[in-house]
Design a protein around this motif. Structure first.
Motif, PDB file in Angstrom:
ATOM      1  N   ASN A   9       8.229 -50.023   2.579  1.00  0.00           N
ATOM      2  CA  ASN A   9       7.241 -50.709   1.524  1.00  0.00           C
ATOM      3  C   ASN A   9       6.437 -51.674   2.284  1.00  0.00           C
ATOM      4  OD1 ASN A   9       6.335 -52.681  -0.293  1.00  0.00           O
ATOM      5  ND2 ASN A   9       8.270 -52.587  -1.560  1.00  0.00           N
ATOM      6  N   TYR A  21      16.638 -60.759  -5.786  1.00  0.00           N
ATOM      7  CA  TYR A  21      17.109 -59.642  -6.595  1.00  0.00           C
ATOM      8  C   TYR A  21      18.612 -60.187  -7.002  1.00  0.00           C
ATOM      9  CZ  TYR A  21      13.510 -56.398  -5.450  1.00  0.00           C
ATOM     10  OH  TYR A  21      12.288 -55.707  -5.604  1.00  0.00           O
ATOM     11  N   TYR A  60      17.777 -49.363  -5.245  1.00  0.00           N
ATOM     12  CA  TYR A  60      17.418 -49.939  -6.674  1.00  0.00           C
ATOM     13  C   TYR A  60      16.055 -49.536  -6.562  1.00  0.00           C
ATOM     14  CZ  TYR A  60      16.154 -52.999 -10.738  1.00  0.00           C
ATOM     15  OH  TYR A  60      15.671 -53.515 -11.678  1.00  0.00           O
ATOM     16  N   ASN A  61      15.297 -49.841  -5.974  1.00  0.00           N
ATOM     17  CA  ASN A  61      13.573 -49.798  -6.237  1.00  0.00           C
ATOM     18  C   ASN A  61      13.126 -48.462  -6.080  1.00  0.00           C
ATOM     19  OD1 ASN A  61      12.992 -52.590  -6.594  1.00  0.00           O
ATOM     20  ND2 ASN A  61      12.907 -52.898  -4.130  1.00  0.00           N
ATOM     21  N   TRP A  62      13.940 -47.614  -5.115  1.00  0.00           N
ATOM     22  CA  TRP A  62      13.741 -46.346  -5.114  1.00  0.00           C
ATOM     23  C   TRP A  62      14.232 -45.479  -6.245  1.00  0.00           C
ATOM     24  CZ3 TRP A  62      10.502 -42.888  -2.509  1.00  0.00           C
ATOM     25  CH2 TRP A  62      11.081 -41.525  -2.519  1.00  0.00           C
ATOM     26  N   PRO A 107      10.078 -56.932  -0.122  1.00  0.00           N
ATOM     27  CA  PRO A 107      10.396 -57.679  -1.048  1.00  0.00           C
ATOM     28  C   PRO A 107      11.399 -58.825  -0.575  1.00  0.00           C
ATOM     29  CG  PRO A 107      11.506 -55.537  -1.234  1.00  0.00           C
ATOM     30  CD  PRO A 107      10.752 -55.344  -0.178  1.00  0.00           C
ATOM     31  N   SER A 137      16.986 -51.521  -1.798  1.00  0.00           N
ATOM     32  CA  SER A 137      16.055 -50.226  -1.566  1.00  0.00           C
ATOM     33  C   SER A 137      16.647 -49.320  -2.224  1.00  0.00           C
ATOM     34  CB  SER A 137      16.268 -49.866  -0.046  1.00  0.00           C
ATOM     35  OG  SER A 137      15.180 -49.003   0.253  1.00  0.00           O
ATOM     36  N   ARG A 194      13.482 -50.208 -16.722  1.00  0.00           N
ATOM     37  CA  ARG A 194      14.766 -49.957 -15.533  1.00  0.00           C
ATOM     38  C   ARG A 194      15.614 -51.203 -15.874  1.00  0.00           C
ATOM     39  NH1 ARG A 194      12.566 -51.525  -9.712  1.00  0.00           N
ATOM     40  NH2 ARG A 194      11.116 -49.884 -10.016  1.00  0.00           N
ATOM     41  N   ARG A 225      11.795 -46.040  -9.266  1.00  0.00           N
ATOM     42  CA  ARG A 225      10.420 -46.190  -8.973  1.00  0.00           C
ATOM     43  C   ARG A 225       9.651 -45.350 -10.081  1.00  0.00           C
ATOM     44  NH1 ARG A 225      12.791 -42.077  -6.615  1.00  0.00           N
ATOM     45  NH2 ARG A 225      11.438 -40.107  -6.119  1.00  0.00           N
TER      46      ARG A 225
END
Length: 246
Positions: free
Chosen positions: A211, A220, A130-132, A215, A128, A140, A135
């Motif tokens: 989300n 990941y 990482y994705n935030w 995911p 979470s 990336r 974003r």
């Protein structure tokens, strides 16, 4: 991060643990001098209003032109609360202040008030985070590369807000009165509300940043990543008995 003088509690906001949802819920019950840093957009969207402290901060730390433009455009200045308070407390408190920072800012409140935070399975939280964090990035690094950056001590330079255990402990000892879990958010927030004397209504527990298409966490993780997370978050994993999701 919240210091509520009206209800005598302190909330430490650990990043990526549904802290914005908790802040937005609690902000609806603010007193005139309660302090909230961060999550103001979510709080205002959930029915909160800028309190007296926030209004004073606006007029002390924002330009009259900015205030006037916002008032004309929105018929309210509430949307300025977040930036005004961040400027008001810059260098002393922040969105994700640690227990030590909050205690140094207000020792009396720290001693007397009910203190709590929420945590999350670090194996899920790392994804979470990482994705935030990336974003809005055009490009990336991989998830593995982010973990390596943190391990190499480059998190501050890269502004990766990864710490959790360090925020609510001192000398590896938990110093808050209650640690809720993101995995049972409603149940644990209800317990907090019971403790501080607030009603609990799940309709106002919003999940604005959730989300909708969760995911697959396992996708990941490449060879070595589980071990990196275990090294970075080992104390938290051990204390709360978290495990890699099946």
């Amino acid at each position: 991060m919240i210091i509520s003088h009206r209800h005598k509690f302190i909330f430490i906001h650990v990043p990526k643990t549904a802290g914005s949802a908790v802040s937005a819920y609690l902000a609806r019950e603010f007193g005139p001098w309660d302090v909230q840093l961060g999550s103001w957009k979510d709080a205002l969207g959930n029915g909160a209003k800028a309190n007296r402290l926030a209004l004073i901060a606006m007029f002390c730390h924002l330009s009259p032109l900015k205030i006037a433009q916002t008032l004309i455009r929105n018929h309210s200045v509430d949307s300025l609360a977040g930036v005004a308070l961040s400027r008001r407390f810059a260098g002393r408190l922040a969105d994700h202040s640690s227990a030590s920072e909050i205690e140094a800012f207000d020792p009396s409140a720290w001693k007397q008030y009910f203190k709590f935070c929420f945590v999350r399975n670090p194996f899920e939280r790392a994804v979470s985070l990482y994705n935030w964090h990336y974003r809005k990035a055009d490009t990336r690094p991989s998830f593995s590369q982010m973990l390596c950056l943190i391990e190499a001590g480059a998190a501050e330079k890269e502004r990766i807000n990864w710490k959790s255990w360090q925020l609510y402990t001192k000398n590896d000892e938990i110093v808050v009165d209650f640690v809720g879990r993101q995995e049972r958010l409603s149940e644990d927030l209800r317990s907090v509300c019971d403790r501080i004397g607030l009603p609990f209504d799940e309709r106002f527990l919003t999940r604005a940043k959730a989300n909708p298409t969760r995911p697959d966490i396992r996708s990941y993780y490449k060879p070595g990543d589980r071990e990196r997370v275990e090294r970075l978050f080992g104390a938290e994993i051990e204390h709360f008995k978290y495990r890699f999701p099946d």
